[in-house]
Design an enzyme around this catalytic site. Structure first.
Site, PDB file in Angstrom:
ATOM      1  N   LYS A   5       0.847  -1.203   0.000  1.00  0.00           N
ATOM      2  CA  LYS A   5       0.000   0.000   0.000  1.00  0.00           C
ATOM      3  C   LYS A   5       0.881   1.252   0.000  1.00  0.00           C
ATOM      4  CE  LYS A   5      -0.265  -0.354   5.028  1.00  0.00           C
ATOM      5  NZ  LYS A   5      -1.073  -0.855   6.154  1.00  0.00           N
ATOM      6  N   TYR A 225      17.374  30.034   6.621  1.00  0.00           N
ATOM      7  CA  TYR A 225      16.175  30.753   7.065  1.00  0.00           C
ATOM      8  C   TYR A 225      16.156  30.884   8.575  1.00  0.00           C
ATOM      9  CZ  TYR A 225      13.970  30.356   2.460  1.00  0.00           C
ATOM     10  OH  TYR A 225      13.659  30.456   1.141  1.00  0.00           O
TER      11      TYR A 225
HETATM   12  C1  LIG Z   1      -0.250  -1.908   6.725  1.00  0.00           C
HETATM   13  C2  LIG Z   1      -0.745  -3.205   7.191  1.00  0.00           C
HETATM   14  C3  LIG Z   1       0.139  -4.279   7.389  1.00  0.00           C
HETATM   15  C4  LIG Z   1       1.643  -4.139   7.262  1.00  0.00           C
HETATM   16  O1  LIG Z   1       2.129  -3.484   8.406  1.00  0.00           O
HETATM   17  P1  LIG Z   1       3.708  -3.318   8.661  1.00  0.00           P
HETATM   18  O2  LIG Z   1       3.768  -2.760  10.032  1.00  0.00           O
HETATM   19  O3  LIG Z   1       4.207  -2.360   7.640  1.00  0.00           O
HETATM   20  O4  LIG Z   1       4.305  -4.667   8.517  1.00  0.00           O
HETATM   21  C5  LIG Z   1      -0.406  -5.495   7.743  1.00  0.00           C
HETATM   22  N1  LIG Z   1      -1.732  -5.655   7.907  1.00  0.00           N
HETATM   23  C6  LIG Z   1      -2.604  -4.647   7.745  1.00  0.00           C
HETATM   24  C7  LIG Z   1      -4.048  -4.887   7.950  1.00  0.00           C
HETATM   25  C8  LIG Z   1      -2.143  -3.389   7.392  1.00  0.00           C
HETATM   26  O5  LIG Z   1      -3.014  -2.387   7.237  1.00  0.00           O
END
Ligand SMILES: *Cc1c(COP(=O)(O)O)cnc(C)c1O
Length: 333
Positions: A5, A225
């Site tokens: 994702k 800055y």
């Molecule tokens: C994002 C997500 C993961 C992966 O999590 P990590 O901490 O990056 O390993 C796993 N399961 C669900 C439901 C998620 O939303």
């Protein structure tokens, strides 16, 4: 299940999916737009919508693209039971085992599971939950969540899934569970503490730029800055083509580590949109020399800690203007 994702945590979803597609039994994404992007690029692995559909109208698209979907609420369950689908779906039914973000309450879970199995629209149901505190290795909450998950799913047929990266690295999985690593796929540990599993990871991303100017300053000169940094003594200062517009955190204070020509030094002054300044005192460095903001020399976690955030945030907000170069060993272009 490889979780890709948020543009594969900033690494480029399509490139990462193509690289992992022979290894991954499935991919996990946050929303249907991310799944469409992968299907459009020709990715054929199963893809799970980790938050399910956001509206009922997405269900026909889920079927059409051959996606899997999470059901985490009674509302999503109702949509699924009362929409005519042209072929049966694989559903991941989510239990709220204590995180209180998404998932059905334990009291609702079994009934929902049975409703899915008997409705004729569902090919398979995987039982899942999500861990809230798996990165805290001496916290009881993970065991409590596990017990809750086991109680709710006991005796029910089907595959199961509980572990994200921290779960996998810190707690035993019970094969043949599905595991859902995200951050660790990119070579970054979600644990604060050094562990053997953590040090076995190799960072996938290195954020690199170069010096575009070098100055010799006297003591008492202000840099950048707000004159936020005043040289305590004569210093050599380098300007790096990298700023918060490139995803480098503006909150990184003076002292945040960077590497110039492979040598550790630190940020001085305020990070601006396209540039930041670094201490080159005592280093042999000239314009054009390479700078690593994070990667093999500077751990992403160190920068995140200095900037008051977590590695997840730094990689996922990497903007499009930063070109992704793939397939090189360290230093290759
Ligand atoms: C994002 C997500 C993961 C992966 O999590 P990590 O901490 O990056 O390993 C796993 N399961 C669900 C439901 C998620 O939303």
């Amino acid at each position: 299940m490889a979780v890709i994702k948020a543009n594969a945590y900033g690494h480029g979803a399509v490139a990462v999916a193509q690289a992992l597609s022979p290894e991954a039994d499935a991919f996990g994404v946050a929303c249907i737009e991310e799944a469409i992007q992968l299907r459009t690029a020709g990715v054929t692995n199963p893809i799970l919508l980790l938050e399910g559909v956001f509206e009922r109208q997405e269900l026909p698209v889920v079927v059409e693209l051959g996606l899997w979907t999470v059901v985490h609420s009674l509302e999503q369950l109702d949509w699924l039971l009362h929409t005519d689908l042209t072929s049966p779906l694989t559903v991941w039914l989510k239990l709220d085992s204590g995180m209180h973000r998404l998932g059905l309450a334990p009291a609702e879970y079994r009934k929902a599971h049975n409703a899915l199995l008997s409705c004729g629209q569902v090919a398979e149901v995987v039982q899942m939950s999500h861990l809230a505190r798996a990165d805290e290795l001496s916290c009881d909450a993970t065991q409590a969540q596990r017990l809750c998950f086991e109680a709710a799913t006991q005796g029910q047929a089907g595959e199961r899934s509980l572990h994200n990266s921290a779960g996998l690295m810190g707690w035993p999985a019970r094969p043949p569970e599905w595991v859902r690593p995200g951050l660790m796929l990119y070579g970054v540990s979600p644990l604060d503490r050094e562990t053997a599993a953590g040090s076995a990871l190799e960072p996938v991303m290195s954020l690199e730029s170069a010096l575009i100017a070098v100055h010799e300053l006297q003591a008492g000169e202000a840099i950048g800055y707000g004159a936020a940094y005043v040289t305590p003594h004569a210093m050599r200062i380098g300007v790096v083509a990298m700023g918060y517009g490139d995803g480098y955190p503006r909150s990184a204070p003076a002292g945040t580590p960077v590497a110039v020509n492979g040598k550790r030094t630190s940020v001085v002054g305020r990070v601006s949109m396209d540039m930041l300044t670094v201490d080159l005192t005592g280093l042999d460095a000239r314009p054009g020399d390479p700078v690593e903001l994070w990667g093999r020399t500077i751990a992403l976690a160190e920068v995140a800690r200095a900037a008051g955030t977590i590695p997840y945030e730094l990689v996922t907000r990497m903007p499009a203007r930063v070109p992704r170069l793939y397939g090189g060993s360290a230093g290759a272009r």
